[in-house]
Each structure stands twice: as structure tokens, then as C-alpha cells.
Design an enzyme around this catalytic site. Structure first.
Site, PDB file in Angstrom:
ATOM      1  N   GLY A   8      -6.021  -4.511   2.480  1.00  0.00           N
ATOM      2  CA  GLY A   8      -4.861  -4.553   3.526  1.00  0.00           C
ATOM      3  C   GLY A   8      -5.623  -4.785   4.756  1.00  0.00           C
ATOM      4  O   GLY A   8      -5.375  -5.739   5.647  1.00  0.00           O
ATOM      5  N   TYR A  47      -7.281 -22.870   6.791  1.00  0.00           N
ATOM      6  CA  TYR A  47      -7.780 -21.468   6.650  1.00  0.00           C
ATOM      7  C   TYR A  47      -7.315 -20.807   5.383  1.00  0.00           C
ATOM      8  O   TYR A  47      -6.040 -21.203   4.891  1.00  0.00           O
ATOM      9  CB  TYR A  47      -7.515 -20.714   7.688  1.00  0.00           C
ATOM     10  CG  TYR A  47      -7.887 -21.314   9.350  1.00  0.00           C
ATOM     11  CD1 TYR A  47      -8.821 -20.743   9.899  1.00  0.00           C
ATOM     12  CD2 TYR A  47      -6.898 -22.319   9.862  1.00  0.00           C
ATOM     13  CE1 TYR A  47      -9.231 -21.037  11.001  1.00  0.00           C
ATOM     14  CE2 TYR A  47      -7.595 -22.755  11.076  1.00  0.00           C
ATOM     15  CZ  TYR A  47      -8.448 -21.985  11.728  1.00  0.00           C
ATOM     16  OH  TYR A  47      -8.893 -22.572  12.914  1.00  0.00           O
ATOM     17  N   CYS A  56       0.808  -1.281   0.199  1.00  0.00           N
ATOM     18  CA  CYS A  56      -0.042   0.058   0.036  1.00  0.00           C
ATOM     19  C   CYS A  56       0.835   1.131  -0.088  1.00  0.00           C
ATOM     20  O   CYS A  56       0.568   2.371  -0.502  1.00  0.00           O
ATOM     21  CB  CYS A  56      -0.928   0.053   1.302  1.00  0.00           C
ATOM     22  SG  CYS A  56      -1.618  -1.503   1.629  1.00  0.00           S
TER      23      CYS A  56
END
Lengths: 445, 445
Positions: free
Chosen positions: A299, A277, A45
Site C-alpha cells: 500500500g 500511467y 491492510c
């Protein structure tokens, strides 16, 4: 005891290690992370602001692999998992098989590249990893004219970065307005004006026809016009990277992301697997406004999912049943945020035309130095909040966080209008733009 | 038709006119406002920053009486209502009686002055009206040493203002920490340090013994020590101004403020009067954490009550059943906010020792230039949020507004820990201090 294995060294994967450190650091020895990359925890980011020169791009490797190894984690870098085998609870690295206790799939994303002629030319980049960011940074040194394909968040942040470094920049977007997935066209007009004020050319409703050049890019043809370019960034979105999961027979949802339950367990056949997961950009989630599967790909979503997974691994019981995916960006000094449904989502996916409340006011008392404009747009179904958009030079993130709770709790326009808010002339307005936007909506109900 | 009469020309009174203008400007002719003052809508909250030189104090008369007269309101300045007569629906101005349709009592506050010898000396001021602010501004010109009595919001804001103008400043507070009504002592220590870093002397747990001088103040004796002072501001709080209401037989509550129902109707005998309202600093409200009467005395509370009253006057049905009184201030560049119960309120008035979660982190990504520290303190009953305190150089107001909704909806620590929040390195942190403070509390549950 077999370790818990995390596949993927993006933000999602490393955030699992971070949460283990925060919650139960003595468990580090029970975790292994396997990543194709050489680097540690990356903040992708932060790439556009690094390109803008706000800080050294190298700072975006938040923590190197050695940091995690010192804490007791087994971190395997430059290592590729070749298959997941949920029948015998192993992952393969070529010929080698490693048994896992729990498996956490965090394989992330890949760029979604449009089929444009010339997209493979030298000088054409995407911006999804730090490795690519370093390449773009190098290319910027000699670049005079750049084209950004796609006016989403990464596209616009990168355009602002290029422009601030003196590169003549054009943004090309197929849709009629910028940030089309995040905000409505009336709000997008504010952002577009800011970009144009900074000398950036923005071409909306425009298709890219070709990227031209022999070996290296020389120009881009878009909407039939040729735009000179020695640097092109393709920022047309991302797709979940799910090949490993798919090959393992794990169910992929209609959006292309891995299907999970609310606790992030993946599904195979009729069963959610209690020890496997998935999180981050590779999973699909349930939207909290349409209650259908969507890709969140933020994010912040990955960080939240990491908290849930680690809590469950540590014996807790946490779930996130649905996601509102609040979003914020900073483009040429303008903060832009949204949460929940946009007008188009409401109309096309929920099936209603939302009632709109809108207001533009100041962020602080009008007499206080430094007060900035803020525009707030609220979207209501009949009476309850289903979406919000905010643009200002300050306080957008926290406004969006507040409106996220408001959408989650489905506050009514009247509740927002009669909401208690703190006031001090140095930091707020007696009657805030959110209150007036709620009033504006009430007037139409 | 008799007019709707507003008694009082403070923020509360004028805000009623503002809301009429916003909702139904054609109704202006049906409203009369009567004020003892000469000035129009005053922003008393802005006084300390004006004294600091951030702007001209004159700008704090937000709108003059002429503005409202031009809009059609009958505004009587420098006029004192001598009695309210709810039996015949009139107010008296000396011999003259004026009939009202609805009456709105906004008589505000008066300073709560401690019985200190010398408090009547020249050079000793309070700071509750613009008129007094102009006097203090004048007195500052020659002042070299100032003493502020009371380390509440106005006291500290004024101390910072004096200090920033080169006046040697001492603050004296009877309680063990600054801002004792708003924040706990651990949070207050951060504020006190900031004041001391700016050269302000802060004496807590200290009683003022005398104010000394012949005609003009020369010093203050506190805790047995004499502190030279040519300027003293007494900021020891305010009391509701309710004499008119009391004389009219309107019920005054245990806090000294006018008692009202949730729609702000006042009570006489066993009846809430349908055409008599009160709002602002002169009324008591129900606390949303103790559910007992308290004084809110915030401009933001008055503004909210104004919206409720005007909505009811226009035929709507609005109420505010209880108040959380979110608060924010800016002291020497440090923003301080709180909402709901403090530790002392929880212990002494609710009857529990709350579970505390606390975290100090940054407001933006650690690599982003300009990131500030933020300290968040959350107070939970067993598991639900009952209070919050935030200190930072930025984003405090909107954090408090978010936490106000969180207290109102009684979110659990787990809900706050699993709250979706937007992230962009330029404006927020991947895992915010609020999330970590919730985690800290969860660890103790």
C-alpha cells in the site's frame, strides 16, 4: 476537455483522488474513477485486525464513493472497463466509449491460487478485498478449526486474528520459515515462537496435498497429515491484474506486472506513453538493491506512486527511480519490519554473501518500566548497508523508516556506528541495538 | 607501561570503560578512572523519572565501581585530581603524581547558577548529580509547594515529577516559551498546555527577583509576585567544568568548553596533543548546522565521543566532524524531540529565515485503537532540511533519529515528500505527518 480517468477502486486508485484533493481540489471535476466494486476507498491492510475484533470491519471503507462525488469527482461504481484503447485515447465500458485526457491504470491484484484439489470448496477463502473479508468474518462465527495456507504477512496476521477469537489455527508454509519473502530464517524463528506461544500451530517446509470435503471444507491434508478445518484461508500471494493493459498492447514485464518508466508512464512498442500511467499492485518496479524488476505490492508503494503521478499531472516533475519497499507488520503484538535485501536476495540475486551485524537489546533504559526487547539485523555488501530487519513490540516502523534512508543513502557500518541518536531513558537506550548491530558487522569487516 | 587515565566519573568517563569492555575487555588492566564521587556509572538523565516514582533512584547507579574493578579496571573513587601536567604526562592527586599513557578528560559540568538573592537557602537544590537527587527526593516528602526555576528539559521533567507526587508546582522561565533552546514557541505551546492540564503553573517571560526565607526557603518572588515554596529547584542550565584543563594550559573555546579536534584531541598552544582527549559536557563541539562551536551537553553526545576515543585508543581511526545533537525528552507522557536548527538559530546564527513545513496527524491508522496525535515541524534553508521538531505520545525518538540522518545528509523537501515509508495500520499511517510536513514546505518554495 476529456477527463483524467482512473481505472480501479483499490487503494491505489482512490489515493490518486486523495492526492488531487490535497494538492488541487479544484481539479476534482477533471477526474473520473471507474471501479467494479460497490465500495469506496478500502483499507485492505486493515482486514486482519478487523477480523481480530480490534474494530468494526465496516470502518475499513475509509471513505465512501459519495464523499468523492461531493468533492466533484465522477466516481462510477460497479462498472467494468472492458477495454483500453490508447490509439484513440478512450476506454470502453461495453459499447460505450469514453475519451480520456490522461489515463491512470490501477487495476490491482488477484490472488495467486495454487492448483490444489478442493480449493473451490465452500469455506475456502482468500482475503484480498473487503467483500471477501465480510464473508470470512461471517464464517468465523461458527468456525472451530482453521487452516491458513501460506505464512506470508496476510497469512500470519490472519492466523493471529483467528487464534485471538478462539479458533484453533494451523498455518502451513511450503518454505522452511515464516515470512520467507520478508525476513531471514533466524529472525523468522522469533515470529514463529510468538505464534506458537499463542497456541497457533506452524508447519513449515510443508506442502498442502488436498483440501478435503464434499461441498464444504472438512479438512486439509498437508505433508501427508490430515488437519481438521471448517475454515481455510488461502494466502499464497498475489499476481498483478494486467489483462486490460495486456489486451491494449501495453508492455508487461518479466515479473507479470506492467512496465513503466520512473514517472510511471506505461510503454507500448518502443514508446512510453506520456498520458497513460499505471501504479499500485499491477505494476512492476525497479528494486533499489538488485536494480532489477520486482513486484512491490505494498500500500505504501501505491501511495508514493500516486504522489508522483498527481505531481506530474499537475505540471510538476517527479520520479521514483527505484524502490526499497520497506515493510512492517504487527503479528500477535509483535512488530516485524524489513527493508532492502534479505540474506537470500543478497546471495541469489545480488551475488554476494552479505556481512551480518546483529544485536538484541532493549528499546528504553533497562531501569525504565515497560522497556521491550528489540532485535536488529543489518546486512552490508562490503561495507555499505543493503538491508535491515527489526523485530520488537514497539518502535519498529520508525526504525525501518530510518534504515530505509540509510539503505537509500548506502550508509556504511561505520557511519551507522557513529550515528548521532537521541537519548532519554523513557524512550530510548544510550547505545541502541542499531549501533551495536553496526559494531557487530564492523568486527567482521 | 603507564595506564590510560580517565578523569571524571560521570556518564562520559564510565562510558569509556564500557566501550573498552565492549571492544577489548583484555585492555581493562591498562585503564584507570579517577572520580570525586563515591558512586559508579550514574544515569543522571533518569533522575526526574525516579523522582516521579517510576523506579527507585538507587537503580540509577547503573553499575557500581566494584563491577569495573572486577573487570580489571583501576577505579579510584572519592579521589580528586588536583592538576594535569601534559609536559611530563602526569596527573597529580595532591602530592602524588601518576604517569599516564593516554589521558581522557571527562570532568563534566557544573550548574550555571543565576545571581539570585537567597539561592543559598536550605531547600534550594540543583539536580546535576545522583547525590543531589537523593537530597531532593528526601525534601519532596514534606514539600507542599515547589518552584522550578528554568523551563528547560530538566526543569520541566522535574516539574512533572513533583506534580505527579501531589506537590503544587510552578515553573518560572525568563524566555517567552518553554524549552527555548530546543523547540520553537509554536511547538512549546503544546508542551505548556500539557503541563497546565496536569495542574502545573507555567510563568514564561518572567524573571526571578528573590528567593525568600530565613534559613529555609519560604517563597520565591518572580515578576514581582510572591509564590509560596518549601522546595526550589534551580535548573537554569550547566557550564562545562574545565578548571583542571585550563590550569594545565589546555585551550578553552569561546563557549567555555574545552576545544578539541574531530578525534577529540585537546589543544595546547598550536598543537593538538595526540595522547590527551576530552569528551562529554566539558567539551565544545562544532554544530552541524551553523558550523560554529557550541555546547552539546547530552548523554548521547558523550556516548558517541566515547566510541570515537576508544576506537582511536585501540588503533582505529574514527572522527566526528560535527554534531547535530538530536534531543528527546518525556514530559508528563508527552515525548518532545528536536534536531538541528530551530527557527531562532536559523535566523540569528545561520542568517536565514527558514521555510517551515508543519503537519499534525495520527501515528497509526485512524481506525486503529490507540492511535496518537503527532506534530511534525520541518525547517528548510532554501530546499534542504536543517532542523526538525516532533511532539507526540509515541514514536518521537525514532522519528528524530530518522530526521537526524535526513539533516546530516541534507535531504531536500522533495526527497522527504517522496521518501519510502513502511505502512501497517497497527503501527503507522499511509501518508505520515513527516511526508505532509514536507509537502507543506514544498508549497512555500
Amino acid at each position: 476537455m476529456p477527463k483524467n480517468i482512473v481505472i480501479g477502486g483499490g487503494l491505489a486508485g482512490f489515493h490518486v483522488l486523495e492526492d488531487v484533493l490535497k494538492r488541487a481540489p479544484e481539479q476534482a471535476k477533471n477526474f473520473m474513477l471507474i471501479t467494479k466494486e460497490k465500495l469506496g476507498w478500502p483499507s485492505t491492510c486493515g482486514i486482519p485486525f478487523g477480523l481480530a475484533g480490534e474494530y468494526d470491519l465496516k470502518r475499513l471503507e475509509i471513505r465512501p464513493p459519495s464523499y468523492y462525488r461531493e468533492k466533484g469527482f465522477d466516481v462510477k461504481t460497479e462498472t467494468e472497463v472492458t477495454s483500453i484503447n490508447v490509439e484513440d485515447n478512450t476506454v470502453s465500458i461495453g459499447e460505450e466509449k469514453i475519451r480520456y485526457g490522461n489515463l491512470i491504470i490501477a487495476t490491482g491484484k488477484k490472488p495467486s491460487l495454487p492448483p490444489i484439489e478442493g480449493i473451490g470448496l465452500e469455506g475456502v477463502y482468500t482475503l484480498t478485498t473487503l467483500t471477501e473479508a465480510f464473508k470470512v468474518e461471517k464464517a468465523m462465527k461458527d468456525a472451530k478449526e482453521a487452516v491458513i495456507i501460506g505464512a506470508g504477512v496476510i497469512g500470519l496476521e490472519t492466523a493471529a486474528a483467528f487464534s485471538s477469537r478462539g479458533i484453533k489455527t494451523t498455518v502451513i508454509e511450503l518454505m522452511p520459515s515464516v515470512l520467507p519473502l520478508n525476513i531471514d530464517s533466524d529472525m523468522a524463528a522469533i515470529v514463529q515462537k510468538r505464534l506458537e506461544d499463542r497456541g497457533i500451530r506452524v508447519m513449515t517446509s510443508t506442502a498442502v496435498n488436498f483440501i478435503n470435503g464434499k461441498e464444504k471444507v472438512e479438512s486439509v491434508t498437508a505433508g501427508g497429515r490430515e488437519i481438521p478445518a471448517d475454515l481455510v484461508v488461502v494466502a499464497t500471494g498475489i499476481r498483478p491484474e494486467v489483462e486490460l493493459a495486456r489486451k491494449a498492447g501495453i508492455e508487461i514485464g518479466e515479473t507479470g506486472g506492467i512496465k513503466t518508466d520512473s514517472a510511471l508512464h506505461v510503454k507500448k512498442g518502443k514508446t512510453y506513453l506520456s498520458n497513460v500511467y499505471a501504479l499500485g499492485d499491477c505494476v512492476e518496479v525497479i528494486s533499489g538493491v538488485t536494480y532489477r524488476p520486482v513486484l512491490s505490492a505494498l500500500g505504501s508503494t501505491a501511495a508514493l506512486q500516486s504522489r508522483v503521478i498527481v505531481d506530474n499531472l499537475l505540471g510538476g516533475k517527479s520520479i521514483v527511480p527505484f524502490y526499497l519497499s520497506p515493510f512492517v507488520t504487527s503479528i500477535a503484538g509483535l512488530q516485524v519490519g524489513s527493508v532492502g535485501a534479505t540474506f537470500q536476495t543478497a546471495k541469489n540475486t545480488i551475488g554476494i554473501e552479505p556481512i551480518i551485524g546483529k544485536s538484541t537489546k532493549l528499546t528504553r533504559a533497562r531501569y525504565y518500566p515497560g522497556a521491550k526487547q528489540v532485535t536488529v539485523k543489518l546486512l552490508f555488501d562490503c561495507e555499505r548497508l543493503i538491508g535491515a530487519q527489526v523485530i520488537s513490540e514497539e518502535t519498529v516502523a520508525e526504525r525501518i523508516n530510518l534504515l530505509t534512508i540509510a539503505v537509500m543513502k548506502r550508509l556504511t557500518a561505520k557511519e551507522l556506528w557513529l550515528m548521532e541518536r537521541c537519548f532519554n531513558p523513557a524512550v530510548s537506550l544510550m547505545t541502541d541495538a542499531i549501533v551495536d548491530a553496526a559494531m557487530d558487522a564492523l568486527n567482521k569487516m
